[in-house]
Scaffold this active site. Structure first.
Site, mmCIF file in Angstrom:
data_model
loop_
_atom_site.group_PDB
_atom_site.id
_atom_site.type_symbol
_atom_site.label_atom_id
_atom_site.label_comp_id
_atom_site.label_asym_id
_atom_site.label_seq_id
_atom_site.Cartn_x
_atom_site.Cartn_y
_atom_site.Cartn_z
ATOM 1 C CG HIS A 103 3.525 1.252 -5.342
ATOM 2 N ND1 HIS A 103 3.886 2.275 -5.034
ATOM 3 C CD2 HIS A 103 4.264 0.126 -4.813
ATOM 4 C CE1 HIS A 103 4.009 1.604 -2.925
ATOM 5 N NE2 HIS A 103 4.744 0.704 -3.607
ATOM 6 C CD GLN A 160 10.858 -6.239 -1.437
ATOM 7 O OE1 GLN A 160 10.808 -6.195 -0.650
ATOM 8 N NE2 GLN A 160 10.496 -5.961 -3.427
ATOM 9 C CB SER A 198 6.168 4.363 0.969
ATOM 10 O OG SER A 198 5.701 3.177 -0.233
ATOM 11 N NE ARG A 199 10.725 2.502 6.014
ATOM 12 C CZ ARG A 199 10.543 1.778 5.653
ATOM 13 N NH1 ARG A 199 11.676 1.447 3.873
ATOM 14 N NH2 ARG A 199 10.431 0.648 5.672
ATOM 15 N N GLY A 250 0.974 -1.017 0.059
ATOM 16 C CA GLY A 250 -0.176 -0.123 0.254
ATOM 17 C C GLY A 250 1.373 0.762 -0.076
ATOM 18 C CB ALA A 251 2.287 3.983 1.455
ATOM 19 C CG LEU A 252 -1.189 1.990 -3.649
ATOM 20 C CD1 LEU A 252 -1.780 1.247 -5.318
ATOM 21 C CD2 LEU A 252 0.681 0.883 -3.981
ATOM 22 C CE LYS A 266 13.842 3.986 -3.781
ATOM 23 N NZ LYS A 266 13.541 2.746 -2.276
HETATM 24 O O1 PAF Z 1 8.303 -3.995 -1.684
HETATM 25 C C1 PAF Z 1 7.547 -4.414 -1.547
HETATM 26 O O2 PAF Z 1 6.699 -3.702 -1.521
HETATM 27 C C2 PAF Z 1 6.802 -5.777 -0.303
HETATM 28 O O3 PAF Z 1 8.684 -6.064 0.271
HETATM 29 C C3 PAF Z 1 6.446 -6.160 -1.078
HETATM 30 C C4 PAF Z 1 7.297 -7.157 -2.065
HETATM 31 C C5 PAF Z 1 5.025 -6.195 -1.475
HETATM 32 C C6 PAF Z 1 6.469 -7.459 -0.077
HETATM 33 O O4 PAF Z 1 5.842 -7.137 1.354
#
Ligand code: PAF
Length: 287
Positions: A35, A155, A190-191, A29-31, A151
């Protein structure tokens, strides 16, 4: 029309009613526009005959005990409006017990040593929590293709590893989407909303570090020399506390002597930890 699905039962019914390639964009969220770039890439990939589903779930498993889980922004109404505006077919916004029912065993992953470096060094257990939810949500949503922003490059790298590790995700593809930046160069996050106006300006030292390291690599410095200069630059930037500046291989191993690599930066501005990264080409010394 955008369907809002809150439970696994609603999700399963919706999945059964749709056909075509299914693209899934996982979010907390916090799109923001970053996103939306993932959503646009998803639609472009599957076309009008496919479906695009967005999940909105703030995953407790990826927050440490002293992290900002409780304060993480929850803006469901605004998020849904963005999903509607981007032609998302369905939004799955479950609560924690839908994703992690206490009576079900949820697979945990050992993400390997990379999970303890860089972001993982500052956030023990974070990537195991990310892989747990990514696997769970991609399976629940029966994703054919999923979209991750560059970004969060570490991950993305570990999610690619998950796809090789988890046979139940063998048919799901991962598409990487380039970082979205504000016109002044700051990577969207988002931050960023936590930054004061002054901090927002100070934070520009981060993309400037990326640009500097890229230039130094192109000029013939080694990965470590370029990263060293980048660290010095960021360390002396007002309002910014350096965490790391590194140059690694594209798979986040040791940087090559010559060729494609990645510069990654993490720094705090006030209490806000910001990340950025970008591709670099290491020219190496002329023979
Ligand atoms: O990148 C993110 O926003 C989160 O780590 C994800 C991939 C949605 C998993 O909660």
């Amino acid at each position: 029309m955008t369907e809002l699905l809150g439970t696994r039962a609603e999700l399963a019914a919706w999945l059964a009613s749709t056909a075509g390639t299914r693209a899934v964009v996982l979010t907390m969220g916090a799109l923001h526009a970053g996103h939306e770039a993932l959503m646009r890439a998803a639609r472009a990939e599957v076309g009008e005959s496919g479906t695009v589903l967005t999940t909105i779930f703030v995953n407790p498993a990826q927050f440490g005990p002293h992290e900002d889980f409780a304060e993480y922004p929850r803006t469901l109404e605004a998020d849904l409006a963005r999903c509607v505006a981007n032609g998302i077919d369905a939004v799955f916004a479950p609560d924690v017990l839908e994703v992690y029912p206490p009576d079900e065993e949820i697979t945990e992953y050992e993400p390997g040593p990379l999970a303890n470096e860089l972001e993982g060094a500052a956030r023990p257990g974070h990537f195991a929590g990310v892989l747990k939810v990514v696997s769970r949500l991609l399976q629940l949503t029966e994703a054919d293709v999923t979209f991750f922003g560059e970004k969060d490059y570490q991950q993305l790298t570990l999610v690619r590893r998950l796809m090789r590790m988890e046979p139940r995700l063998a048919d799901c593809r991962v598409v990487a989407v380039p970082i979205m930046r504000a016109p002044d160069g700051l990577a969207l996050s988002s931050r960023n909303r936590y930054l004061s106006e002054e901090q927002r300006t100070q934070a520009l030292a981060i993309p400037e570090t990326i640009a500097l390291v890229r230039q130094l690599c192109a000029d013939g410095l080694t990965a470590e020399q370029a990263a060293h200069v980048g660290r010095g630059f960021l360390r002396t930037s007002p309002g910014v506390t350096l965490d790391y500046v590194v140059v690694r291989s594209v798979g986040l191993g040791t940087a090559p002597a010559v060729g494609e690599a990645r510069v990654l930066v993490a720094a705090r501005v006030g209490h806000t930890r910001l990340l950025d990264n970008g591709p670099v080409i290491i020219k190496g010394h002329e023979a």
